[in-house]
Write a protein that holds these residues in place. Structure first.
Motif, short mmCIF file in Angstrom:
data_model
loop_
_atom_site.label_atom_id
_atom_site.label_comp_id
_atom_site.label_asym_id
_atom_site.label_seq_id
_atom_site.Cartn_x
_atom_site.Cartn_y
_atom_site.Cartn_z
N ASP A 126 0.83 -1.21 0.00
CA ASP A 126 0.00 0.00 0.00
C ASP A 126 0.87 1.26 0.00
O ASP A 126 0.59 2.23 -0.71
N GLN A 127 1.93 1.24 0.81
CA GLN A 127 2.82 2.39 0.87
C GLN A 127 3.56 2.58 -0.45
O GLN A 127 3.76 3.71 -0.90
N ALA A 128 3.98 1.47 -1.05
CA ALA A 128 4.67 1.56 -2.34
C ALA A 128 3.75 2.16 -3.40
O ALA A 128 4.17 2.99 -4.22
N MET A 129 2.48 1.75 -3.39
CA MET A 129 1.52 2.31 -4.34
C MET A 129 1.28 3.79 -4.05
O MET A 129 1.19 4.61 -4.98
N ALA A 256 -0.23 -8.79 -8.65
CA ALA A 256 -0.05 -9.89 -9.59
C ALA A 256 0.99 -9.55 -10.64
O ALA A 256 1.84 -10.38 -10.99
N ALA A 257 0.96 -8.32 -11.16
CA ALA A 257 1.92 -7.92 -12.19
C ALA A 257 3.34 -7.95 -11.66
O ALA A 257 4.28 -8.37 -12.36
N LEU A 258 3.53 -7.50 -10.42
CA LEU A 258 4.86 -7.52 -9.83
C LEU A 258 5.34 -8.94 -9.57
O LEU A 258 6.52 -9.26 -9.77
N PRO A 263 4.75 -6.09 -16.73
CA PRO A 263 3.90 -4.90 -16.77
C PRO A 263 2.78 -4.99 -17.81
O PRO A 263 1.85 -4.19 -17.78
N ASP A 264 2.88 -5.98 -18.71
CA ASP A 264 1.86 -6.15 -19.73
C ASP A 264 0.84 -7.22 -19.34
O ASP A 264 0.03 -7.64 -20.17
N LEU A 265 0.88 -7.67 -18.10
CA LEU A 265 -0.12 -8.64 -17.63
C LEU A 265 -1.51 -8.05 -17.80
O LEU A 265 -1.77 -6.91 -17.41
N ASP A 323 4.81 3.78 -16.04
CA ASP A 323 5.51 4.60 -15.04
C ASP A 323 5.18 4.14 -13.63
O ASP A 323 6.07 4.05 -12.77
N VAL A 324 3.91 3.85 -13.37
CA VAL A 324 3.52 3.38 -12.04
C VAL A 324 4.16 2.03 -11.76
O VAL A 324 4.67 1.79 -10.66
N TYR A 325 4.18 1.16 -12.76
CA TYR A 325 4.79 -0.16 -12.58
C TYR A 325 6.27 -0.03 -12.22
O TYR A 325 6.77 -0.70 -11.31
N GLU A 326 6.98 0.84 -12.92
CA GLU A 326 8.41 1.02 -12.65
C GLU A 326 8.63 1.56 -11.25
O GLU A 326 9.55 1.13 -10.54
N ASP A 327 7.81 2.52 -10.84
CA ASP A 327 7.94 3.07 -9.48
C ASP A 327 7.64 2.00 -8.44
O ASP A 327 8.32 1.90 -7.41
N MET A 328 6.61 1.20 -8.68
CA MET A 328 6.26 0.13 -7.75
C MET A 328 7.36 -0.92 -7.66
O MET A 328 7.76 -1.34 -6.57
N SER A 329 7.87 -1.34 -8.80
CA SER A 329 8.88 -2.40 -8.81
C SER A 329 10.18 -1.95 -8.16
O SER A 329 10.96 -2.77 -7.69
N ALA A 330 10.41 -0.63 -8.11
CA ALA A 330 11.63 -0.11 -7.49
C ALA A 330 11.56 -0.12 -5.97
O ALA A 330 12.60 -0.11 -5.31
#
Length: 334
Positions: A126-129, A256-258, A263-265, A323-330
């Motif tokens: 939740d915090q990462a999002m 699920a994507a992470l 990111p294309d899930l 962009d959101v996926y990259e920020d989340m995965s980091a």
């Protein structure tokens, strides 16, 4: 441990196990892990294993649970991933002749540790999002409304500093010490300082000139910064639960994507709903109309993307915003 206390803890496992002594570290570790899997289940693993100079053992165990992270588009293979939760219980062992004796916690205490670890991971996600989407969350009307007292304190402090705290409290007219709670939180986050009864801006607030403070863009930027830095404090200590609302819907997709590192899930509405229930419990079950509204809001705010037939939910899919996926995965760990 007495029989009564065993029953009160729901113990249906032995109080301890033995494993043969060996000087070989890996062999001993593997033996301990196999024995613990026999007790607590095949998903059990050693998240930490240490042999002290005295010969005693210090053990942390983790466990895994399966998650379906399959792409929902037609003719895609089913994909199951196992999510690991470390350090759900601490164990110790002592050498007794040619064996090690390891005392076991009850199954109920291990299950509680598993539940606590799930909650910690959920909070982390939740915090990462929130960090990945903080400016978007800040402009949500419901969030902006709940954060209005914080916005007032920041704006008044920047405009009128040093501003008497008594005047701020009088202007907000909150019951009890609510205004003081807001001030203390903002002080701990480094935005303001309460000194000798007056509020002073600190660097994150001082960087805005007086003209900016009067504009709408200030609300978006400063509230975004507060959410980014203080998400957990605001949602937990100040009971601003609305902050967790959007991350909950977004993570119905992004977890699920992470996990599948894709990111294309593509997920449909039903899969996102199931993910939310898996992570947040039955309280995260929503009528499909409301869920669709929330997901459409995430799309409009560039948190998710969608493709397919918007009039036929069986052919409608959601995928990540890159962009959101990259920020989340980091920042998120799965």
């Amino acid at each position: 441990m007495s029989t009564d206390s065993n029953q009160s803890e729901g113990r249906i496992i032995p109080e301890g196990i033995t494993v043969p002594f060996t000087d070989d570290y890996e062999s001993l570790r593997n033996s301990v892990e196999r024995r613990l899997q026999q007790v607590y289940g095949s998903g059990t693993y050693l998240s930490d294993f240490y042999i002290a100079d005295t010969g005693s053992l210090a053990i942390s165990i983790g466990n895994t649970f399966p998650k379906d992270v399959s792409d929902c588009r037609p003719n895609r293979e089913r994909v199951i991933k196992y999510i690991s939760l470390d350090d759900i219980a601490e164990l110790s062992g002592e050498r007794d002749g040619e064996f090690y004796y390891i005392e076991l916690p009850s199954r109920s205490s291990v299950e509680q540790g598993f539940s606590d670890a799930q909650e910690n991971l959920r909070n982390e996600l939740d915090q990462a999002m929130a960090r990945a989407t903080y400016e978007k969350i800040a402009t949500t009307p419901a969030v902006e409304n709940q954060l209005n007292p914080i916005k007032q304190i920041l704006r008044w402090t920047r405009l009128y500093h040093p501003v008497p705290f008594s005047e701020v409290r009088k202007a907000q007219d909150k019951k009890g010490d609510k205004t003081l709670q807001y001030v203390r939180t903002l002080e701990e986050l480094g935005f303001i300082e309460l000194r000798d009864g007056d509020l002073h801006p600190r660097r994150p607030l001082e960087k805005y000139d007086l003209g900016e403070v009067q504009g709408e863009d200030f609300n978006k930027k400063i509230l975004g910064e507060v959410i980014e830095q203080g998400f957990d404090r605001l949602s937990r200590d100040l009971q601003l639960g609305i902050l967790r609302h959007l991350p909950k819907f977004a993570n119905g997709y992004y977890v699920a994507a992470l996990e599948v590192n894709d990111p294309d899930l593509h997920l449909d509405i039903e899969s996102i709903q199931e993910n939310m229930i898996d992570w947040y419990g039955s309280s995260a079950r929503y009528h499909k109309f409301e869920l669709r509204d929330k997901l459409d809001f995430l799309v409009r705010n560039d948190i998710l993307e969608k493709e397919g037939d918007i009039e036929d939910e069986s052919e409608l899919y959601f995928r990540s915003n890159k962009d959101v996926y990259e920020d989340m995965s980091a920042t998120a760990t799965l």
